[in-house]
Design a protein around this motif. Sequence first.
Motif, short mmCIF file in Angstrom:
data_model
loop_
_atom_site.label_atom_id
_atom_site.label_comp_id
_atom_site.label_asym_id
_atom_site.label_seq_id
_atom_site.Cartn_x
_atom_site.Cartn_y
_atom_site.Cartn_z
N MET A 32 37.03 95.10 65.73
CA MET A 32 38.16 94.29 65.55
C MET A 32 39.44 95.26 64.86
O MET A 32 40.10 94.57 64.35
CB MET A 32 37.82 93.16 64.61
N LYS A 33 39.12 96.43 64.92
CA LYS A 33 40.25 97.31 64.45
C LYS A 33 41.70 96.99 64.61
O LYS A 33 42.48 97.43 63.99
CB LYS A 33 39.68 98.62 64.25
N SER A 34 41.79 96.86 66.19
CA SER A 34 43.09 96.52 66.58
C SER A 34 43.60 95.53 65.96
O SER A 34 44.96 95.23 66.16
CB SER A 34 43.26 96.94 67.90
N MET A 35 42.97 94.54 65.53
CA MET A 35 43.51 93.09 65.17
C MET A 35 44.36 93.53 63.90
O MET A 35 45.43 92.54 63.89
CB MET A 35 42.25 92.22 64.68
N GLY A 36 44.07 94.27 62.97
CA GLY A 36 44.99 94.80 61.88
C GLY A 36 46.29 95.22 62.39
O GLY A 36 47.20 94.55 61.71
N ILE A 37 46.20 95.65 63.31
CA ILE A 37 47.58 96.34 63.91
C ILE A 37 48.57 95.08 64.35
O ILE A 37 49.57 94.98 64.10
CB ILE A 37 47.32 97.18 65.01
N TYR A 38 47.88 94.28 65.19
CA TYR A 38 48.65 93.21 65.94
C TYR A 38 48.87 91.97 64.79
O TYR A 38 50.08 91.59 64.76
CB TYR A 38 47.94 92.55 66.81
N ALA A 39 48.00 91.83 63.80
CA ALA A 39 48.23 90.94 62.76
C ALA A 39 49.65 91.42 62.01
O ALA A 39 50.44 90.72 61.75
CB ALA A 39 47.17 90.78 61.82
N LEU A 40 49.56 92.88 61.68
CA LEU A 40 50.70 93.17 60.94
C LEU A 40 52.14 93.03 61.75
O LEU A 40 53.04 92.66 61.20
CB LEU A 40 50.46 94.87 60.57
N TYR A 41 52.01 93.36 63.13
CA TYR A 41 53.22 93.17 63.91
C TYR A 41 53.67 91.84 64.00
O TYR A 41 54.78 91.79 63.97
CB TYR A 41 52.68 93.67 65.49
N LEU A 42 52.82 90.61 63.87
CA LEU A 42 53.14 89.39 63.91
C LEU A 42 53.90 89.21 62.64
O LEU A 42 54.77 88.39 62.65
CB LEU A 42 51.94 88.59 64.15
N VAL A 43 53.26 89.58 61.50
CA VAL A 43 54.00 89.41 60.31
C VAL A 43 55.29 89.94 60.44
O VAL A 43 56.44 89.43 59.82
CB VAL A 43 53.31 90.06 59.05
N VAL A 44 55.47 91.33 60.77
CA VAL A 44 56.77 92.03 60.86
C VAL A 44 57.85 91.09 61.77
O VAL A 44 59.07 90.70 61.57
CB VAL A 44 56.76 93.33 61.57
N ILE A 45 57.24 90.67 63.01
CA ILE A 45 57.88 89.87 63.86
C ILE A 45 58.79 88.58 63.01
O ILE A 45 59.73 88.13 63.20
CB ILE A 45 57.18 89.28 64.85
N PHE A 46 57.77 87.92 62.37
CA PHE A 46 58.07 86.69 61.56
C PHE A 46 59.16 86.94 60.41
O PHE A 46 60.29 86.16 60.28
CB PHE A 46 56.91 86.25 60.68
N LEU A 47 59.33 88.15 60.14
CA LEU A 47 60.24 88.61 59.12
C LEU A 47 61.45 89.23 59.45
O LEU A 47 62.55 89.20 59.16
CB LEU A 47 59.57 89.43 57.90
N ARG A 48 61.10 90.23 60.61
CA ARG A 48 62.33 91.03 61.15
C ARG A 48 62.03 91.19 62.41
O ARG A 48 61.30 92.21 62.75
CB ARG A 48 62.27 92.34 60.49
N PRO A 49 62.37 90.23 63.33
CA PRO A 49 62.00 90.27 64.55
C PRO A 49 62.48 91.67 65.39
O PRO A 49 61.79 92.01 66.53
CB PRO A 49 62.77 88.86 65.30
N GLN A 50 63.61 92.20 64.95
CA GLN A 50 63.83 93.52 65.52
C GLN A 50 63.10 94.70 65.19
O GLN A 50 63.35 95.78 65.65
CB GLN A 50 65.34 93.80 65.23
N GLY A 51 62.04 94.56 64.53
CA GLY A 51 61.16 95.50 63.97
C GLY A 51 61.80 96.30 62.78
O GLY A 51 62.77 95.87 62.21
N LEU A 52 60.92 97.19 61.99
CA LEU A 52 60.99 97.63 60.85
C LEU A 52 62.75 98.14 60.48
O LEU A 52 63.26 98.03 59.73
CB LEU A 52 60.11 98.37 60.31
N PHE A 53 62.95 99.22 61.59
CA PHE A 53 64.11 99.83 61.47
C PHE A 53 64.97 99.59 62.78
O PHE A 53 65.80 100.37 63.19
CB PHE A 53 63.71 101.33 61.32
N GLY A 54 64.66 98.39 63.34
CA GLY A 54 65.52 98.16 64.62
C GLY A 54 66.78 97.87 64.26
O GLY A 54 67.32 97.42 63.43
N LYS A 55 67.78 98.30 65.30
CA LYS A 55 69.21 98.26 64.97
C LYS A 55 69.78 97.30 66.09
O LYS A 55 70.94 96.76 65.96
CB LYS A 55 69.75 99.64 65.46
N LEU A 56 68.83 96.70 67.14
CA LEU A 56 69.51 95.98 68.14
C LEU A 56 69.46 94.50 67.75
O LEU A 56 68.55 93.99 67.04
CB LEU A 56 68.57 96.04 69.44
#
Lengths: 415, 292
Positions: free
Chosen positions: B268-292
Amino acid sequence: MKRRQALIGIAGTVALNGAFTQALAQKGEVVIGVIYPLTGSSAQVGVDSKHAIDTALEIINTASTLDLPGARNAGLAGLGNAKVRVVYADHQGDPQKGRSEAERLITQENVCTIVGAFHSAVSATVSATCERYEVPYLCADSSSPSLSRRGLKYFFRTSAHDEMFSEAMFDFMDAMKSKGKPIGSVGIFYEDTIFGTDSSAVQRKLANERGYKIACDIKYRANSPSLSAEAQQIKTANPDVLLPSSYTSDAILLTNAMASIGYKPKNLVTQAAGYIEKPTLESVGDKLQGMISRASFSADMGDKRPSAKAVNDMFKARAGRDLNDQTSRVFTAMMVLAEAIDRAKSVEPKKIREALVATDIPGEKTIMPWKRVKFDATGQNTFASPVLIQFKAGKFSTVFPFEVATATPVWPMNP
Amino acid sequence: MTASALPQILATGLLMGLIYALIAAGLSLIFGLMDVVNFAHGEFLMLAMYATFGFAVFAHLDPVLSLPLVAAVMFIVGASVYAGVVRHAMRSKVNTGMVQIFSTFGLATLIQGGAQFFFTPDFRNVDHTWLSAKTLDLGGIFLPWSQIFGGLISLVAFGGLYLMMTRTDFGRALEATREDKGAVALVGIDSNRVFALGWGLGAALVGVAGAVLATSYAIHPQVGAGFATIAYITVALGGFGSVFGALVAGIVVGLVEALTANILPPAMKSMGIYALYLVVIFLRPQGLFGKL
């Protein structure tokens, strides 16, 4: 109006096409579907399997002096020397593609039986489709025990399943223990599809029954880009015997990952698959010296099965490599199937099924170390006695059961 | 997971992360430049690995030496793909995004099929390189030299990219073309040329990654797929259009993956990555350093 005409036209062509292939089958041709991963990450297995099938076809369709059933005359004598033709289908290691390809083989190509499929997960869907259409499925090399336990009437498996293989492994470890070699713990390491999970379930059960401590029990994601964390966990647990069930790319990756953190497993007893494939042995074979694998075939059996060497030479001329555990099983499945169709004297799936049920081929008439080929009520050949082979200096030799062994096992593999 | 294993887990995660970042760099560059997701990115990586293998077999060049050559070969591949495929896909008046996606996706299938046909599905290895199978033992923490090399190359590549983007005319032209394709045409910049160079550069970066990976990974036609999936999540996590974000995200992905694999069952190791991504999407949909 135009569209309707076009549709009728298409339907007509399809129907005619079907009738045409059916007619061909009656006119001295037996059509068999063969389904393997010809593309995708296991494509090499599929390509090698194709060579194994083509080798079998050469023996079946031309007159040969080999002491194998169906070798003597060209074609199948029971069907007026009809030639066997194979239609290959590619499942890419995907159970869904396997299902749709099996359906296509049966409905479009009008095959009378299907042989396959390497991946157990694919064999599961293909055999279910065959059952629905009442077409025999001859499982050549998928080894999950659960496949033959679903009450299917059209499922036949010539080779051993992982329970029989794993039992041989634990019998061997028991024997080594009684010879004074200390084996306290095992490490189970397996990929997350039906092959790995079924194999590990049997190994877990056997370890508990026979009093081996399970030092680690690691399920990993197949085809991961990295197995470093997994290797680290194995190193921390450091089992006396590591029992991996992995396909090719994972076997290479794990071997490299363990070496890169300075870990040498004390002993490696593998569920074949990726560990006996040529790419693995070529790239990381130096790190696998002393590895033991379960097998259905070993090239050093030459004297006990005279036709094995001749078949191996024929295969090598096509594939550029020796027969291994997997390709020998594919070859054997095709030969067993041809023998049954020959006896059935028909290309009707039901008749072929009856002939398969009645199959009884003595071991000497195969290239395998098996006692015989005879299916039980579940379609499993219970006489496919497994052997264990050890990899030393670029070669495999049979080390267990001791009565058929050609070498004494080196144990431990890494002191 | 034991505390004693933690330094090893973090070190492995960090090095893997730098390599993930390097693989994602080219993808991020191309996306940032022209909003095109290159679905053939994994296949570019695969081609680069085969190129490294080719240089090793036919010219007896160690991957460390052939690295710039592989990058050059991939530059040509990247620029040609732009000129031959993407440029035409961009001419579409409707649904340009979809046309681009399917054209690069089709290209991926074509390259993979071609590789299987011409190179066969056999697994290849670049044997006996200077780096393969050598490990640095740092007081019980084992670091494979191939990964240390990969990590260093990744940092150098990102450093070079940063300098190029900020200090050179070409970098400014890239940035300007990204901002406004019409306006740069008025000042005499040929956007087609800039895009072609951008694709070349993106492919050259994945070429570098391929040469690094070839020192420790078996090469086969499907080798790119697993890495490409991680590259996509890395670019999305770091923020679309931010090359620097890809570096940070790569490291984060490497660390999270290593930690998840040790806390949860490794399957289940890739779950961590995707879970983190979902959290980031929730807080910053453009990604951590997204300019768009």
